[in-house]
Design a protein around this motif. Structure first.
Motif, PDB file in Angstrom:
ATOM      1  N   SER A   1      10.841   7.868  -2.211  1.00  0.00           N
ATOM      2  CA  SER A   1       9.661   7.000  -2.183  1.00  0.00           C
ATOM      3  C   SER A   1       9.677   5.907  -3.247  1.00  0.00           C
TER       4      SER A   1
ATOM      5  N   ASN B   1       3.385   2.442 -10.580  1.00  0.00           N
ATOM      6  CA  ASN B   1       4.128   1.753  -9.514  1.00  0.00           C
ATOM      7  C   ASN B   1       3.176   0.968  -8.625  1.00  0.00           C
TER       8      ASN B   1
ATOM      9  N   ASN C   1       7.004   3.980  -1.220  1.00  0.00           N
ATOM     10  CA  ASN C   1       5.843   4.180  -0.350  1.00  0.00           C
ATOM     11  C   ASN C   1       4.725   3.184  -0.647  1.00  0.00           C
ATOM     12  N   LYS C   2       4.774   2.488  -1.770  1.00  0.00           N
ATOM     13  CA  LYS C   2       3.664   1.593  -2.116  1.00  0.00           C
ATOM     14  C   LYS C   2       3.539   0.427  -1.130  1.00  0.00           C
TER      15      LYS C   2
ATOM     16  N   LYS D   1       1.494   1.938   1.602  1.00  0.00           N
ATOM     17  CA  LYS D   1       0.130   2.239   1.192  1.00  0.00           C
ATOM     18  C   LYS D   1      -0.718   0.973   1.079  1.00  0.00           C
TER      19      LYS D   1
END
Ligand SMILES: *Cc1c(COP(=O)(O)O)cnc(C)c1O
Length: 298
Positions: free
Chosen positions: A282, A67, A38-39, A42
């Motif tokens: 994720s 992460n 998910n980074k 984001k």
């Protein structure tokens, strides 16, 4: 770097068959070797905003195994932006693998004590650091905040999200959860598995979402295994077993707990017959390097 290579993997097993449920894992861990999970989502709009405003770099926050720190360092470098990371805790004699990697991507590491870090909004030294980088845009810890939520709303575009009755994800800051909640179809229940102890539902959910959206959200708080970044032999055994059965590696901070929760809820007949379930993997696998060698079979 654009997403698109994330793939769906169907889970199989006796419980799923007997309960007439189908489950897929959205493998965001395979998105990219460094900016995994998910980074990427984001960071997307934070990177765009920094570029659009002509900033020369990004300043952000994280712990030694974050992460977010390593993803921010890499993604910014790829765009020609500098990075500085305010890191929780005194500088250790030997840097964690995560911080070594971030330094390799050019991130300047600025260590502050845990006390300073936990008061980062008002600590005078941290304020001075921030002031000394006027050309850098600031990203909140973990890529949280409205731009992080906006990016995470795009995660479901990688899957045929409308076919699912239930979508499950791990919850840290709740940024990803709120992004998914804003995008999820009205007939889908969004299940969050908080990985911190004692999180309050109404503190996770973005208060500005309409009530009908809020009613689609549900949290199960019994799967944190002692709290953030805590683990037990049972969790590691489960992760090894899950990998052996499915070939899917998980991380012990987020996705291991998520998948454990899913299998436990399935066994306890939480999902009605005919449910179609999507689990968001994720990413975060780099964090497993903090475990003792040999803890995991993958
Ligand atoms: C950061 C992270 C999360 C948590 O995301 P939030 O938006 O903070 O809730 C979940 N899984 C992995 C692998 C992460 O790295």
């Amino acid at each position: 770097m654009e997403p698109g290579i994330a793939d769906l993997q169907e889970l199989e097993g006796k419980e799923l068959r007997e309960k007439d449920c189908r489950a897929h894992v959205l493998r965001l861990d395979r998105l990219h070797p460094v900016v995994s999970g998910n980074k990427w989502f984001k960071l997307k709009y934070y990177l765009q905003a920094a570029e659009a405003s002509g900033k020369s770099g990004l300043l952000t926050f994280g712990g030694a195994w974050s992460n977010h720190i390593v993803a921010a360092a890499y993604a910014a470098k790829e765009r020609g932006l500098h990075t500085a990371g305010i890191i929780r805790g005194e500088k250790p004699p030997i840097l964690s693998g995560t911080l070594q990697m971030a330094a390799t991507y050019g991130m300047r590491l600025l260590f502050v004590s845990r006390e300073q870090y936990s008061a980062k909004e008002k600590d005078p030294m941290i304020r001075d650091i921030i002031r000394s980088y006027p050309q850098y845009d600031m990203i909140p810890e973990g890529g949280a905040g409205p731009l992080g939520v906006k990016g995470c709303a795009e995660i479901l575009s990688l899957a045929e999200a409308g076919i699912y009755t239930h979508i499950l994800c791990a919850v840290g800051t709740g940024t990803m959860f709120n992004g998914l909640l804003s995008a999820v179809a009205s007939h889908t229940r969004l299940i969050g598995i908080p990985v911190l102890k004692g999180m309050k539902d109404d503190r996770i959910i973005d208060g500005s979402l309409p009530d009908h959206k809020k009613r689609q959200a549900v949290f199960y708080h019994d799967y944190h295994f002692g709290g953030y970044a805590r683990q037990t032999p049972a969790l590691l055994r489960f992760m090894n077993d899950f990998y052996t059965r499915t070939g899917i590696p998980t991380d012990f901070v987020y996705t291991g707990k998520l998948v454990f929760a899913f299998e436990d809820l399935l066994e306890k007949d939480h999902f009605p017959r005919g449910s179609r379930i999507l689990l968001i993997h994720s990413g975060g696998l780099q964090g497993n390097t903090s475990l003792a060698a040999g803890s995991l079979v993958f």
